[in-house]
Design a protein around this motif. Structure first.
Motif, PDB file in Angstrom:
ATOM      1  N   ARG A  88       0.839  -1.204   0.000  1.00 18.99           N
ATOM      2  CA  ARG A  88       0.000   0.000   0.000  1.00 18.99           C
ATOM      3  C   ARG A  88       0.878   1.261   0.000  1.00 18.99           C
ATOM      4  N   ASN A 139       1.737   1.742  15.103  1.00 21.45           N
ATOM      5  CA  ASN A 139       0.828   0.770  14.482  1.00 21.45           C
ATOM      6  C   ASN A 139       0.891   0.715  12.963  1.00 21.45           C
ATOM      7  N   TYR A 140       1.415   1.773  12.339  1.00 15.48           N
ATOM      8  CA  TYR A 140       1.670   1.763  10.892  1.00 15.48           C
ATOM      9  C   TYR A 140       3.056   2.367  10.667  1.00 15.48           C
ATOM     10  N   LEU A 144       2.426   5.134   7.770  1.00 14.64           N
ATOM     11  CA  LEU A 144       2.218   6.470   8.344  1.00 14.64           C
ATOM     12  C   LEU A 144       3.525   7.264   8.447  1.00 14.64           C
ATOM     13  N   ARG A 268      -5.904   0.210  15.758  1.00 13.15           N
ATOM     14  CA  ARG A 268      -5.992   1.155  14.631  1.00 13.15           C
ATOM     15  C   ARG A 268      -6.798   2.356  15.114  1.00 13.15           C
ATOM     16  N   CYS A 269      -6.357   3.532  14.698  1.00 10.11           N
ATOM     17  CA  CYS A 269      -7.114   4.724  15.103  1.00 10.11           C
ATOM     18  C   CYS A 269      -8.543   4.622  14.591  1.00 10.11           C
ATOM     19  N   THR A 270      -8.708   4.034  13.409  1.00  9.37           N
ATOM     20  CA  THR A 270     -10.026   3.951  12.779  1.00  9.37           C
ATOM     21  C   THR A 270     -10.768   2.665  13.126  1.00  9.37           C
ATOM     22  N   GLN A 421     -12.550   3.317   8.128  1.00  4.83           N
ATOM     23  CA  GLN A 421     -11.197   3.050   7.611  1.00  4.83           C
ATOM     24  C   GLN A 421     -10.638   4.300   6.971  1.00  4.83           C
ATOM     25  N   ARG A 422      -9.299   4.375   6.942  1.00  4.14           N
ATOM     26  CA  ARG A 422      -8.642   5.572   6.409  1.00  4.14           C
ATOM     27  C   ARG A 422      -8.585   5.574   4.889  1.00  4.14           C
ATOM     28  N   GLY A 423      -8.297   4.414   4.314  1.00  2.02           N
ATOM     29  CA  GLY A 423      -8.000   4.369   2.879  1.00  2.02           C
ATOM     30  C   GLY A 423      -9.202   4.583   2.000  1.00  2.02           C
ATOM     31  N   PHE A 429      -8.446  12.696   4.843  1.00  5.03           N
ATOM     32  CA  PHE A 429      -8.560  11.959   6.100  1.00  5.03           C
ATOM     33  C   PHE A 429      -8.287  12.923   7.250  1.00  5.03           C
TER      34      PHE A 429
HETATM   35  O1  G3H Z   1      -4.313   3.739  12.963  1.00  7.84           O
HETATM   36  C1  G3H Z   1      -4.680   4.622  12.201  1.00  7.84           C
HETATM   37  C2  G3H Z   1      -4.597   4.470  10.756  1.00  7.84           C
HETATM   38  O2  G3H Z   1      -4.635   5.751  10.165  1.00  7.84           O
HETATM   39  C3  G3H Z   1      -5.719   3.588  10.288  1.00  7.84           C
HETATM   40  O3  G3H Z   1      -5.586   3.277   8.964  1.00  7.84           O
HETATM   41  O4  G3H Z   1      -7.951   2.593   8.538  1.00  7.84           O
HETATM   42  O5  G3H Z   1      -6.155   2.052   6.925  1.00  7.84           O
HETATM   43  O6  G3H Z   1      -6.269   0.890   9.130  1.00  7.84           O
HETATM   44  P1  G3H Z   1      -6.545   2.138   8.364  1.00  7.84           P
END
Ligand code: G3H
Ligand code: NAP
Length: 459
Positions: A88, A139-140, A144, A268-270, A421-423, A429
């Motif tokens: 990704r 976490n990323y 990130l 995950r934040c989301t 989700q972020r993507g 975002f």
């Molecule tokens: O942990 C926070 C990320 O921005 C979440 O990304 O929704 O693609 O898992 P994601």
């Protein structure tokens, strides 16, 4: 001599590697080098800068299995998901390189109340800000990091990159890819060391022009205070709600909720962090969720299971504390809480009430509260009472109702009949309230790290 920080795996505590523990003198040095390199870097054409990013993406692609394996060991993300994160990121970098070529200035023509202004024009140019401090969370550690570094570089900024300590070895692979691609070292440098030790010095350094931070709300708030009038971007915590209305497709909603809440063990934040369901369909939804959560696999991330050990014991202690509070106050355990060191089994709690911490606090672990609600108005009230405002999901077959909820929910993004989700990474975002400041997503990230210069001419 520079000290070292040893990094151990959250899977089995095995030693993985070390990173430098930088001193304030080391930090001064990298800032001085960054400032010097900015002069030349910003003079390159966008095409030249894009070419470095494309090459770095190719280098990362070549390293993808190695990086994914390291990431799995370092942050206990399943190997499959780690590989997806690297792939990704390759796309994110390439898209950023292309998008950077499409950032233009504007021309405004005069024509306001005074006729003498008619011949005046304002030429609006976009210029880089200078030295960007990019701080990434555990976490990323790859995605990130690149989502800050690549947009900063394409717009002509130079970068000091602070990786998360647990995740630093993986994050530094992004830097390695850029340097393998021939990017001058001074244009992208890393600052390693514990955030609690070097963070304040990094954040308040006089050479900084922009801080781009993703991480927890308390650290984000601290950076916000320290930044004063310097521009910042903060992407912080969340308490994303999955809202399930009476006419929802419960099968689809339950599938999305389980994957939204439990992937990467809820770190995950989301992640979906609470379910707000209409009382009339709550029994059916709980039954479906219970059935699906019970089937989640648990264990070693190299076995590509759903639930893996949390980042550390402190994180597991925190989840356990939220679980005990909810249980003691009368919540019903639909799937049994079980803990082995930092590994927590997926836990589904029903009949959660608002006096339980689990209803409002971000657990960042595999535990999901179901809150049963009598009316749609009450759902909105509970959803919006949160200190956070990252994302929300609404499950309903009524498109008008979906839009009504979307416009009333106090969050950055509403997903209709989809998990939060972020993507994709090019979508805007953002979080509002305690979830953040500023907008990410490739184009917005680039624009946020540029300033406007207007040049006025009278013809
Ligand atoms: O942990 C926070 C990320 O921005 C979440 O990304 O929704 O693609 O898992 P994601
Ligand atoms: P964290 O503890 O806030 O750490 C994030 C980063 O900040 C790490 O690199 C950390 O370094 C550094 N740091 C710590 N104290 C600092 C200071 N005083 N100054 C500057 N930097 C400092 O967060 P985390 O535990 O890694 O990540 C989990 C949190 O991030 C959750 O709340 C999650 O919701 C949030 N998050 C939000 C998003 C989003 O896009 N909204 C995305 C991902 C995660 P060390 O590792 O050395 O401490």
């Amino acid at each position: 001599m520079m000290g070292k920080i040893d990094i151990y795996s959250p899977i089995d505590n095995s030693f993985i590697g070390s990173v430098n523990k930088m001193s304030v003198e080391d930090i001064d040095n990298i800032y001085i080098k960054a400032r010097k390199s900015f002069k030349e870097w910003k003079m390159l054409s966008a095409v030249e800068r894009a070419s470095y990013i494309h090459k770095a993406a190719d280098e990362l692609e070549k390293m993808k299995e190695e990086v994914a394996e390291l990431m799995t060991r370092e942050i206990s993300k399943s190997y499959k998901d780690s590989l997806v994160e690297v792939e990704r990121t390759v796309y994110l970098m390439k898209y950023t390189a292309e998008e950077g070529l499409r950032i233009f200035g504007e021309v405004y023509e005069g024509g306001n109340y005074d006729k003498s202004n008619n011949g005046r024009m304002s030429i609006v140019k976009r210029e880089p800000l200078g030295v960007v401090l990019a701080i990434a969370p555990f976490n990323y550690p790859v995605n990130l990091s690149a989502s800050k570094i690549a947009p900063a570089l394409i717009s002509g900024n130079v970068v000091i990159f602070k990786p998360p300590t647990q995740g630093a070895l993986s994050g530094l692979k992004v830097v390695e890819a850029f340097h393998k691609a021939g990017l001058p070292e001074e244009v992208l440098q890393s600052a390693t060391g514990k955030g609690s030790e070097i963070g304040d010095y990094l954040n308040t350094h006089h050479e900084i022009n922009f801080i781009n931070f993703t991480g927890s709300t308390p650290v984000g708030q601290r950076i916000g205070m320290q930044a004063g009038m310097k521009p910042i971007m903060l992407e912080l915590g969340g308490k994303d709600a999955a809202i399930v209305l009476e006419d929802a497709d419960l099968e689809k909603a339950s599938n999305d909720i389980v994957s939204g809440a439990f992937s990467y063990s809820g770190q995950r934040c989301t992640a979906i962090k609470r379910v707000l369901v209409m009382e009339s369909v709550a029994d059916k939804l709980s039954e479906l969720l219970k059935e699906k959560v019970s089937k989640l696999t648990v264990g070693n991330p190299f076995d590509n299971v759903n639930i893996t050990p949390l980042i550390d014991n402190k994180a597991a202690d925190f989840v356990e504390k939220l679980y005990l509070d909810a249980k003691n106050k009368g919540a019903i355990e639909l799937t049994k809480f079980k803990r082995e060191n930092n590994l927590i089994y997926p836990t589904l709690m029903d009949n959660v009430s608002l006096d339980m911490e689990l209803a409002t606090v971000e657990p960042f672990g595999p535990i999901l509260p179901i809150i049963r609600v009598k009316t749609e108005e009450e759902i909105l009230e509970i959803a919006n009472a949160s200190e956070y405002g990252l994302q929300s999901s609404v499950f309903t077959k009524d498109i008008n109702k979906a839009f009504e909820f979307a416009s009333k929910l106090e969050v950055g993004t509403v997903n209709i009949n989809e998990k939060t989700q972020r993507g994709p990474d090019n979508f805007p975002f953002l979080g509002i309230k305690n979830s953040g400041v500023g907008v990410q997503g490739i184009r917005n990230s680039i624009l946020s790290m540029m300033k406007i210069k207007t040049i006025v001419i009278n013809i």
